[in-house]
Design a protein around this motif. Structure first.
Motif, PDB file in Angstrom:
ATOM      1  N   SER A  72      -7.562   6.897   5.101  1.00 57.65           N
ATOM      2  CA  SER A  72      -6.632   5.835   5.477  1.00 57.65           C
ATOM      3  C   SER A  72      -5.242   6.426   5.690  1.00 57.65           C
ATOM      4  CB  SER A  72      -6.581   4.773   4.390  1.00 57.65           C
ATOM      5  OG  SER A  72      -5.996   5.307   3.210  1.00 57.65           O
ATOM      6  N   ALA A  73      -4.386   5.648   6.342  1.00 57.70           N
ATOM      7  CA  ALA A  73      -3.001   6.082   6.528  1.00 57.70           C
ATOM      8  C   ALA A  73      -2.315   6.268   5.183  1.00 57.70           C
ATOM      9  CB  ALA A  73      -2.242   5.070   7.381  1.00 57.70           C
ATOM     10  N   GLU A  74      -2.641   5.402   4.228  1.00 56.24           N
ATOM     11  CA  GLU A  74      -2.045   5.506   2.902  1.00 56.24           C
ATOM     12  C   GLU A  74      -2.418   6.833   2.233  1.00 56.24           C
ATOM     13  OE1 GLU A  74      -2.117   1.337   4.138  1.00 56.24           O
ATOM     14  OE2 GLU A  74      -3.637   2.919   4.098  1.00 56.24           O
ATOM     15  N   GLU A  75      -3.670   7.240   2.372  1.00 57.36           N
ATOM     16  CA  GLU A  75      -4.110   8.510   1.796  1.00 57.36           C
ATOM     17  C   GLU A  75      -3.427   9.684   2.480  1.00 57.36           C
ATOM     18  OE1 GLU A  75      -8.654   8.082   0.408  1.00 57.36           O
ATOM     19  OE2 GLU A  75      -8.299   7.471   2.490  1.00 57.36           O
ATOM     20  N   ILE A  76      -3.368   9.642   3.813  1.00 59.40           N
ATOM     21  CA  ILE A  76      -2.767  10.734   4.578  1.00 59.40           C
ATOM     22  C   ILE A  76      -1.289  10.900   4.230  1.00 59.40           C
ATOM     23  CG2 ILE A  76      -1.925  11.279   6.914  1.00 59.40           C
ATOM     24  CD1 ILE A  76      -4.670  12.281   6.533  1.00 59.40           C
ATOM     25  N   ALA A 109       1.779  15.691   8.386  1.00 55.25           N
ATOM     26  CA  ALA A 109       0.621  14.877   8.754  1.00 55.25           C
ATOM     27  C   ALA A 109       0.867  14.291  10.140  1.00 55.25           C
ATOM     28  CB  ALA A 109       0.376  13.761   7.744  1.00 55.25           C
ATOM     29  N   VAL A 110      -0.219  13.887  10.800  1.00 49.34           N
ATOM     30  CA  VAL A 110      -0.134  13.250  12.117  1.00 49.34           C
ATOM     31  C   VAL A 110      -0.929  11.948  12.069  1.00 49.34           C
ATOM     32  CG1 VAL A 110      -0.650  13.443  14.583  1.00 49.34           C
ATOM     33  CG2 VAL A 110       0.091  15.470  13.304  1.00 49.34           C
ATOM     34  N   ILE A 111      -0.291  10.868  12.520  1.00 46.17           N
ATOM     35  CA  ILE A 111      -0.925   9.560  12.600  1.00 46.17           C
ATOM     36  C   ILE A 111      -1.098   9.211  14.075  1.00 46.17           C
ATOM     37  CG2 ILE A 111      -0.753   7.119  12.007  1.00 46.17           C
ATOM     38  CD1 ILE A 111      -0.964   8.851   9.561  1.00 46.17           C
ATOM     39  N   LEU A 112      -2.293   8.748  14.460  1.00 39.54           N
ATOM     40  CA  LEU A 112      -2.590   8.397  15.841  1.00 39.54           C
ATOM     41  C   LEU A 112      -2.860   6.902  15.973  1.00 39.54           C
ATOM     42  CD1 LEU A 112      -5.275  11.170  16.538  1.00 39.54           C
ATOM     43  CD2 LEU A 112      -2.805  11.379  16.771  1.00 39.54           C
ATOM     44  N   TRP A 137      -4.702  14.320   9.379  1.00 39.40           N
ATOM     45  CA  TRP A 137      -4.475  13.305  10.411  1.00 39.40           C
ATOM     46  C   TRP A 137      -5.472  12.166  10.243  1.00 39.40           C
ATOM     47  CZ3 TRP A 137      -8.294  12.066  14.041  1.00 39.40           C
ATOM     48  CH2 TRP A 137      -9.357  12.986  14.172  1.00 39.40           C
ATOM     49  N   THR A 138      -5.107  11.052  10.842  1.00 40.13           N
ATOM     50  CA  THR A 138      -6.015   9.911  10.870  1.00 40.13           C
ATOM     51  C   THR A 138      -5.625   8.990  12.015  1.00 40.13           C
ATOM     52  OG1 THR A 138      -7.182   8.311   9.472  1.00 40.13           O
ATOM     53  CG2 THR A 138      -4.772   8.310   9.352  1.00 40.13           C
ATOM     54  N   ILE A 139      -6.438   7.972  12.235  1.00 33.04           N
ATOM     55  CA  ILE A 139      -6.198   6.977  13.276  1.00 33.04           C
ATOM     56  C   ILE A 139      -5.870   5.645  12.609  1.00 33.04           C
ATOM     57  CG2 ILE A 139      -7.217   5.706  15.215  1.00 33.04           C
ATOM     58  CD1 ILE A 139      -9.063   8.148  15.631  1.00 33.04           C
ATOM     59  N   MET A 140      -4.801   5.018  13.063  1.00 31.70           N
ATOM     60  CA  MET A 140      -4.439   3.701  12.550  1.00 31.70           C
ATOM     61  C   MET A 140      -5.454   2.663  13.010  1.00 31.70           C
ATOM     62  SD  MET A 140      -1.707   3.146  10.682  1.00 31.70           S
ATOM     63  CE  MET A 140      -0.049   3.653  10.275  1.00 31.70           C
ATOM     64  N   LYS A 141      -6.057   1.971  12.095  1.00 30.56           N
ATOM     65  CA  LYS A 141      -7.036   0.936  12.437  1.00 30.56           C
ATOM     66  C   LYS A 141      -6.326  -0.417  12.480  1.00 30.56           C
ATOM     67  CE  LYS A 141     -10.835   3.454  10.263  1.00 30.56           C
ATOM     68  NZ  LYS A 141     -11.280   4.121  11.432  1.00 30.56           N
ATOM     69  N   CYS A 142      -5.403  -0.535  13.416  1.00 31.73           N
ATOM     70  CA  CYS A 142      -4.660  -1.786  13.572  1.00 31.73           C
ATOM     71  C   CYS A 142      -4.133  -1.847  14.993  1.00 31.73           C
ATOM     72  CB  CYS A 142      -3.500  -1.857  12.565  1.00 31.73           C
ATOM     73  SG  CYS A 142      -2.244  -0.587  12.804  1.00 31.73           S
ATOM     74  N   ARG A 143      -3.591  -2.969  15.380  1.00 31.90           N
ATOM     75  CA  ARG A 143      -2.942  -3.082  16.680  1.00 31.90           C
ATOM     76  C   ARG A 143      -1.652  -2.274  16.673  1.00 31.90           C
ATOM     77  NH1 ARG A 143      -1.730  -8.888  18.331  1.00 31.90           N
ATOM     78  NH2 ARG A 143      -0.840  -8.911  16.222  1.00 31.90           N
ATOM     79  N   ASN A 144      -1.260  -1.790  17.849  1.00 36.55           N
ATOM     80  CA  ASN A 144      -0.053  -0.971  17.922  1.00 36.55           C
ATOM     81  C   ASN A 144       1.181  -1.703  17.404  1.00 36.55           C
ATOM     82  OD1 ASN A 144      -1.631   0.988  19.036  1.00 36.55           O
ATOM     83  ND2 ASN A 144      -0.520   1.143  20.966  1.00 36.55           N
ATOM     84  N   GLU A 145       1.209  -3.018  17.592  1.00 38.75           N
ATOM     85  CA  GLU A 145       2.363  -3.787  17.137  1.00 38.75           C
ATOM     86  C   GLU A 145       2.489  -3.789  15.614  1.00 38.75           C
ATOM     87  OE1 GLU A 145      -0.004  -4.754  19.155  1.00 38.75           O
ATOM     88  OE2 GLU A 145       0.724  -6.004  20.819  1.00 38.75           O
ATOM     89  N   LEU A 151       4.041   1.621   8.174  1.00 31.99           N
ATOM     90  CA  LEU A 151       4.799   2.825   7.813  1.00 31.99           C
ATOM     91  C   LEU A 151       6.064   2.477   7.036  1.00 31.99           C
ATOM     92  CD1 LEU A 151       4.386   4.937  11.072  1.00 31.99           C
ATOM     93  CD2 LEU A 151       3.188   5.217   8.904  1.00 31.99           C
ATOM     94  N   HIS A 152       6.727   1.387   7.418  1.00 31.24           N
ATOM     95  CA  HIS A 152       7.875   0.947   6.637  1.00 31.24           C
ATOM     96  C   HIS A 152       7.450   0.605   5.213  1.00 31.24           C
ATOM     97  CE1 HIS A 152      10.531  -0.139  10.324  1.00 31.24           C
ATOM     98  NE2 HIS A 152      11.035   0.919   9.713  1.00 31.24           N
ATOM     99  N   GLY A 153       6.282  -0.015   5.097  1.00 33.50           N
ATOM    100  CA  GLY A 153       5.781  -0.353   3.774  1.00 33.50           C
ATOM    101  C   GLY A 153       5.479   0.861   2.921  1.00 33.50           C
TER     102      GLY A 153
END
Length: 233
Positions: A72-76, A109-112, A137-145, A151-153
């Motif tokens: 997950s993004a949180e783990e990365i 790290a890289v987030i995609l 790295w990982t892929i965000m499993k959400c809408r781009n918006e 990330l702010h969170g």
């Protein structure tokens, strides 16, 4: 190439099968063969391998490997002060070059976003010189918006690389003073979406000369990562 395969093995990826020219078994790829152990090794003369693959194996080896489940993004992002975020980067060569710059120039790290090209595509991993297997790295499993809010969170201030009237120069002291910074790079041609820029804390530009208004995203990433990856731990 053997160097790319070696970095994948160093990164813990599981090899499934090897394909290489017969001359390379005791040549450039000898160490890879030994490290891969008891897996199928397919070989032949260079002309045969070229006919099978559709291209000349100028670096000596191909290896099929098992993909790993993406974290997950949180783990990365855990414990990372400097990350890169790629929004809809679709060119495999650019992807590989960005990863190589990220590894060399301080991105942890890289987030995609979900529309990016696959970093494990053969061309991407080759251009990266295997750093796609080194940089988390990982892929965000959400809408781009939605990803700027995530990330702010996680505590990041976000720096959008974009040409806007309110853009600050990349050497602005505020950027490197941020404890946690996410450097946001956009797709080839169109750049970042307006809603992404609006959600970022900074809009950042690279000063240029001779009427040039922008760089290729891979070239821009090298400049941005060099300057913005300087936060000292």
């Amino acid at each position: 190439s053997p160097k790319v395969i070696e970095r994948a093995l160093d990164g813990g990826y599981e090899p499934l099968a090897l394909l290489m020219c017969r001359k390379d078994i005791e040549g450039e790829a000898k160490g890879i063969v030994a490290r891969c152990g008891d897996i199928p090794l397919y070989t032949g003369e260079e002309e045969e391998i070229t006919a099978i693959t559709g291209f000349r194996l100028v670096r000596g080896a191909l290896c099929a490997m098992r993909r790993r489940e993406l974290p997950s993004a949180e783990e990365i992002c855990n414990g990372k002060k400097r990350i890169a975020v790629l929004e809809n980067v679709v060119n495999p060569t650019n992807m590989g070059a960005i990863f190589r710059s990220a590894a060399a120039l301080g991105m942890e790290a890289v987030i995609l976003t979900s529309d990016c090209t696959d970093p494990l595509y053969r061309r991407s991993s080759r251009v990266s010189m295997g750093t796609v297997f080194q940089v988390p790295w990982t892929i965000m499993k959400c809408r781009n918006e939605e990803y700027p809010g995530i990330l702010h969170g996680l505590g990041y201030k976000m720096a959008a690389m974009a040409l806007k009237d309110n853009s600050v120069d990349i050497d602005d002291d505020r950027l490197n003073s941020e404890e946690k910074l996410a450097v946001i790079m956009g797709t080839e041609g169109e750049g970042l979406a307006d809603y992404t820029i609006d959600a970022c804390d900074y809009t950042v530009k690279i000063p240029m000369y001779n009427g040039v208004d922008s760089l290729n995203v891979a070239a821009a990433s090298a400049v941005a990562f060099w300057q913005l990856g300087k936060k000292r731990k």
